[in-house]
Design a protein around this motif. Structure first.
Motif, PDB file in Angstrom:
ATOM      1  N   LEU A  78       0.848  -1.190   0.000  1.00 23.44           N
ATOM      2  CA  LEU A  78       0.000   0.000   0.000  1.00 23.44           C
ATOM      3  C   LEU A  78       0.887   1.244   0.000  1.00 23.44           C
ATOM      4  O   LEU A  78       1.992   1.223   0.559  1.00 23.44           O
ATOM      5  CB  LEU A  78      -0.910  -0.001   1.236  1.00 23.44           C
ATOM      6  N   PRO A  79       0.410   2.341  -0.588  1.00 23.15           N
ATOM      7  CA  PRO A  79       1.196   3.572  -0.575  1.00 23.15           C
ATOM      8  C   PRO A  79       1.454   4.034   0.861  1.00 23.15           C
ATOM      9  O   PRO A  79       0.680   3.732   1.781  1.00 23.15           O
ATOM     10  CB  PRO A  79       0.319   4.580  -1.310  1.00 23.15           C
ATOM     11  N   GLY A  80       2.514   4.768   1.051  1.00 24.63           N
ATOM     12  CA  GLY A  80       2.881   5.267   2.377  1.00 24.63           C
ATOM     13  C   GLY A  80       1.815   6.143   3.011  1.00 24.63           C
ATOM     14  O   GLY A  80       1.769   6.281   4.234  1.00 24.63           O
ATOM     15  N   SER A  81       0.949   6.730   2.192  1.00 27.39           N
ATOM     16  CA  SER A  81      -0.097   7.616   2.716  1.00 27.39           C
ATOM     17  C   SER A  81      -1.217   6.864   3.431  1.00 27.39           C
ATOM     18  O   SER A  81      -2.023   7.470   4.132  1.00 27.39           O
ATOM     19  CB  SER A  81      -0.692   8.436   1.569  1.00 27.39           C
ATOM     20  N   VAL A  82      -1.261   5.555   3.272  1.00 32.93           N
ATOM     21  CA  VAL A  82      -2.322   4.748   3.886  1.00 32.93           C
ATOM     22  C   VAL A  82      -2.008   4.558   5.369  1.00 32.93           C
ATOM     23  O   VAL A  82      -0.918   4.118   5.734  1.00 32.93           O
ATOM     24  CB  VAL A  82      -2.476   3.386   3.175  1.00 32.93           C
ATOM     25  N   GLY A  83      -2.975   4.887   6.204  1.00 37.32           N
ATOM     26  CA  GLY A  83      -2.790   4.836   7.655  1.00 37.32           C
ATOM     27  C   GLY A  83      -2.776   3.422   8.227  1.00 37.32           C
ATOM     28  O   GLY A  83      -3.125   2.449   7.557  1.00 37.32           O
ATOM     29  N   THR A  84      -2.412   3.340   9.486  1.00 40.06           N
ATOM     30  CA  THR A  84      -2.285   2.055  10.176  1.00 40.06           C
ATOM     31  C   THR A  84      -3.601   1.290  10.227  1.00 40.06           C
ATOM     32  O   THR A  84      -3.626   0.081   9.984  1.00 40.06           O
ATOM     33  CB  THR A  84      -1.762   2.282  11.613  1.00 40.06           C
ATOM     34  N   LEU A  85      -4.690   1.960  10.553  1.00 43.76           N
ATOM     35  CA  LEU A  85      -5.986   1.293  10.631  1.00 43.76           C
ATOM     36  C   LEU A  85      -6.364   0.664   9.287  1.00 43.76           C
ATOM     37  O   LEU A  85      -6.804  -0.489   9.239  1.00 43.76           O
ATOM     38  CB  LEU A  85      -7.071   2.267  11.095  1.00 43.76           C
ATOM     39  N   VAL A 159     -19.285  -5.104  -1.295  1.00 40.91           N
ATOM     40  CA  VAL A 159     -18.773  -4.591  -2.566  1.00 40.91           C
ATOM     41  C   VAL A 159     -18.959  -3.077  -2.638  1.00 40.91           C
ATOM     42  O   VAL A 159     -18.061  -2.356  -3.093  1.00 40.91           O
ATOM     43  CB  VAL A 159     -19.449  -5.300  -3.759  1.00 40.91           C
ATOM     44  N   ALA A 160     -20.100  -2.575  -2.193  1.00 36.93           N
ATOM     45  CA  ALA A 160     -20.342  -1.129  -2.192  1.00 36.93           C
ATOM     46  C   ALA A 160     -19.316  -0.409  -1.313  1.00 36.93           C
ATOM     47  O   ALA A 160     -18.799   0.656  -1.695  1.00 36.93           O
ATOM     48  CB  ALA A 160     -21.766  -0.829  -1.719  1.00 36.93           C
ATOM     49  N   LEU A 161     -19.005  -0.977  -0.155  1.00 40.01           N
ATOM     50  CA  LEU A 161     -17.968  -0.385   0.709  1.00 40.01           C
ATOM     51  C   LEU A 161     -16.601  -0.418   0.028  1.00 40.01           C
ATOM     52  O   LEU A 161     -15.825   0.540   0.122  1.00 40.01           O
ATOM     53  CB  LEU A 161     -17.906  -1.120   2.047  1.00 40.01           C
ATOM     54  N   HIS A 162     -16.304  -1.506  -0.658  1.00 39.74           N
ATOM     55  CA  HIS A 162     -15.041  -1.646  -1.387  1.00 39.74           C
ATOM     56  C   HIS A 162     -14.924  -0.566  -2.470  1.00 39.74           C
ATOM     57  O   HIS A 162     -13.880   0.085  -2.601  1.00 39.74           O
ATOM     58  CB  HIS A 162     -14.976  -3.049  -1.991  1.00 39.74           C
ATOM     59  N   ILE A 163     -16.001  -0.361  -3.211  1.00 41.67           N
ATOM     60  CA  ILE A 163     -16.019   0.671  -4.258  1.00 41.67           C
ATOM     61  C   ILE A 163     -15.871   2.053  -3.639  1.00 41.67           C
ATOM     62  O   ILE A 163     -15.093   2.881  -4.126  1.00 41.67           O
ATOM     63  CB  ILE A 163     -17.308   0.563  -5.101  1.00 41.67           C
ATOM     64  N   ALA A 164     -16.591   2.303  -2.553  1.00 38.41           N
ATOM     65  CA  ALA A 164     -16.498   3.606  -1.879  1.00 38.41           C
ATOM     66  C   ALA A 164     -15.080   3.861  -1.379  1.00 38.41           C
ATOM     67  O   ALA A 164     -14.561   4.978  -1.504  1.00 38.41           O
ATOM     68  CB  ALA A 164     -17.491   3.667  -0.724  1.00 38.41           C
ATOM     69  N   ALA A 165     -14.435   2.845  -0.831  1.00 44.69           N
ATOM     70  CA  ALA A 165     -13.056   3.005  -0.343  1.00 44.69           C
ATOM     71  C   ALA A 165     -12.109   3.311  -1.501  1.00 44.69           C
ATOM     72  O   ALA A 165     -11.235   4.185  -1.389  1.00 44.69           O
ATOM     73  CB  ALA A 165     -12.613   1.748   0.397  1.00 44.69           C
ATOM     74  N   ALA A 166     -12.283   2.610  -2.626  1.00 45.37           N
ATOM     75  CA  ALA A 166     -11.426   2.856  -3.795  1.00 45.37           C
ATOM     76  C   ALA A 166     -11.616   4.279  -4.316  1.00 45.37           C
ATOM     77  O   ALA A 166     -10.633   4.968  -4.644  1.00 45.37           O
ATOM     78  CB  ALA A 166     -11.716   1.835  -4.891  1.00 45.37           C
ATOM     79  N   LEU A 167     -12.866   4.725  -4.388  1.00 42.68           N
ATOM     80  CA  LEU A 167     -13.137   6.091  -4.848  1.00 42.68           C
ATOM     81  C   LEU A 167     -12.603   7.131  -3.870  1.00 42.68           C
ATOM     82  O   LEU A 167     -12.109   8.185  -4.279  1.00 42.68           O
ATOM     83  CB  LEU A 167     -14.640   6.276  -5.086  1.00 42.68           C
ATOM     84  N   ARG A 168     -12.682   6.853  -2.580  1.00 41.36           N
ATOM     85  CA  ARG A 168     -12.115   7.749  -1.559  1.00 41.36           C
ATOM     86  C   ARG A 168     -10.613   7.893  -1.768  1.00 41.36           C
ATOM     87  O   ARG A 168     -10.073   9.009  -1.728  1.00 41.36           O
ATOM     88  CB  ARG A 168     -12.400   7.195  -0.165  1.00 41.36           C
ATOM     89  N   HIS A 169      -9.939   6.777  -1.996  1.00 41.39           N
ATOM     90  CA  HIS A 169      -8.499   6.831  -2.226  1.00 41.39           C
ATOM     91  C   HIS A 169      -8.172   7.635  -3.477  1.00 41.39           C
ATOM     92  O   HIS A 169      -7.216   8.410  -3.492  1.00 41.39           O
ATOM     93  CB  HIS A 169      -7.910   5.419  -2.356  1.00 41.39           C
ATOM     94  N   LEU A 172     -10.325  11.634  -2.968  1.00 34.47           N
ATOM     95  CA  LEU A 172     -10.048  12.423  -1.770  1.00 34.47           C
ATOM     96  C   LEU A 172      -8.585  12.357  -1.343  1.00 34.47           C
ATOM     97  O   LEU A 172      -7.963  13.382  -1.081  1.00 34.47           O
ATOM     98  CB  LEU A 172     -10.953  11.982  -0.615  1.00 34.47           C
ATOM     99  N   LEU A 173      -8.052  11.155  -1.257  1.00 33.29           N
ATOM    100  CA  LEU A 173      -6.666  10.998  -0.819  1.00 33.29           C
ATOM    101  C   LEU A 173      -5.672  11.151  -1.969  1.00 33.29           C
ATOM    102  O   LEU A 173      -4.492  11.391  -1.725  1.00 33.29           O
ATOM    103  CB  LEU A 173      -6.483   9.629  -0.139  1.00 33.29           C
ATOM    104  N   ARG A 174      -6.154  10.984  -3.188  1.00 34.14           N
ATOM    105  CA  ARG A 174      -5.347  11.135  -4.405  1.00 34.14           C
ATOM    106  C   ARG A 174      -4.078  10.281  -4.377  1.00 34.14           C
ATOM    107  O   ARG A 174      -2.999  10.724  -4.744  1.00 34.14           O
ATOM    108  CB  ARG A 174      -5.008  12.600  -4.659  1.00 34.14           C
ATOM    109  N   ASP A 175      -4.252   9.028  -3.937  1.00 36.59           N
ATOM    110  CA  ASP A 175      -3.111   8.112  -3.942  1.00 36.59           C
ATOM    111  C   ASP A 175      -3.290   7.089  -5.074  1.00 36.59           C
ATOM    112  O   ASP A 175      -4.211   7.191  -5.873  1.00 36.59           O
ATOM    113  CB  ASP A 175      -2.904   7.452  -2.574  1.00 36.59           C
ATOM    114  N   SER A 176      -2.418   6.105  -5.139  1.00 42.36           N
ATOM    115  CA  SER A 176      -2.393   5.170  -6.263  1.00 42.36           C
ATOM    116  C   SER A 176      -3.170   3.871  -6.027  1.00 42.36           C
ATOM    117  O   SER A 176      -3.073   2.950  -6.829  1.00 42.36           O
ATOM    118  CB  SER A 176      -0.943   4.826  -6.597  1.00 42.36           C
ATOM    119  N   VAL A 177      -3.960   3.792  -4.958  1.00 50.68           N
ATOM    120  CA  VAL A 177      -4.651   2.546  -4.634  1.00 50.68           C
ATOM    121  C   VAL A 177      -5.549   2.077  -5.784  1.00 50.68           C
ATOM    122  O   VAL A 177      -5.521   0.907  -6.157  1.00 50.68           O
ATOM    123  CB  VAL A 177      -5.447   2.676  -3.310  1.00 50.68           C
ATOM    124  N   LEU A 178      -6.330   2.960  -6.376  1.00 47.58           N
ATOM    125  CA  LEU A 178      -7.216   2.576  -7.479  1.00 47.58           C
ATOM    126  C   LEU A 178      -6.456   2.428  -8.789  1.00 47.58           C
ATOM    127  O   LEU A 178      -6.670   1.452  -9.516  1.00 47.58           O
ATOM    128  CB  LEU A 178      -8.355   3.596  -7.636  1.00 47.58           C
TER     129      LEU A 178
END
Length: 189
Positions: A78-85, A159-169, A172-178
């Motif tokens: 995961l990118p360094g910007s991803v938190g511990t939780l 699946v909806a939570l998974h999609i929401a998390a990917a879109l958040r990344h 909002l977070l503008r990282d490379s997760v998606l």
């Protein structure tokens, strides 16, 4: 040249194709399941149920392939910007997705196996798939119908939570997760 396998920073073609194919089939199965139980035409309902069963077995095979591929190919870090939780919860969320994607087709197989209607399962009209060795009864059919229904709604919620998390990344977070699940590794990373 794009790589078939994962690298430390990106997924390879194999995982990307399996991810999106499984995702589309999983969501499509939910929609098809809702439509087939609301169809008033017996013929259309029968055909939709056979199609639903066919894609259910395809989904089961693809998810087993994906798990096998995943066991042989480490996921990118995961990118360094991803938190511990999130670092701790992401593997649990993925495990839950895998579990639902296996449990749903198996519960559907159990459902058709215990049905007193004894309608054969013919994936894509290619062959007759044997039933699981379970006793047929109305009570068992009612039980497996409920299990399949609850798993479907819980699975689509996950699946909806998974999609929401990917879109958040992504937004909002503008990282490379998606993007790493869209653009494959080059094999040089």
């Amino acid at each position: 040249m794009q790589s078939l396998t994962n690298t430390p920073t990106r997924y390879g073609w194999a995982m990307i194709v399996l991810h999106w194919l499984i995702g589309i089939i999983f969501i499509g199965q939910f929609v098809l399941g809702v439509v087939m139980v609301r169809t008033t035409s017996q013929r259309a309902s029968f055909e939709l149920i056979q199609l639903h069963k066919s894609f259910g077995f395809l989904l089961l095979g693809l998810i087993i392939l994906r798990i096998a591929w995943r066991l042989g190919n480490a996921a990118p870090a995961l990118p360094g910007s991803v938190g511990t939780l999130e670092r701790r919860s992401a593997p649990l969320a993925h495990f839950a997705l895998y579990a639902f994607q296996i449990a749903l087709p198996l519960s559907g197989w159990a459902l058709v196996s215990v049905s007193t209607l004894e309608i054969p399962t013919m994936p894509f009209n290619l062959f007759v798939l044997p039933n699981l060795p379970l006793a047929e009864s109305d009570a068992a059919e009612s039980f497996w119908t409920s299990v399949h229904w609850y798993l479907a709604y819980a699975g689509i919620g996950l699946v909806a939570l998974h999609i929401a998390a990917a879109l958040r990344h992504h937004f909002l977070l503008r990282d490379s997760v998606l993007t790493r699940m869209i653009t494959p590794s080059s094999g040089r990373e």
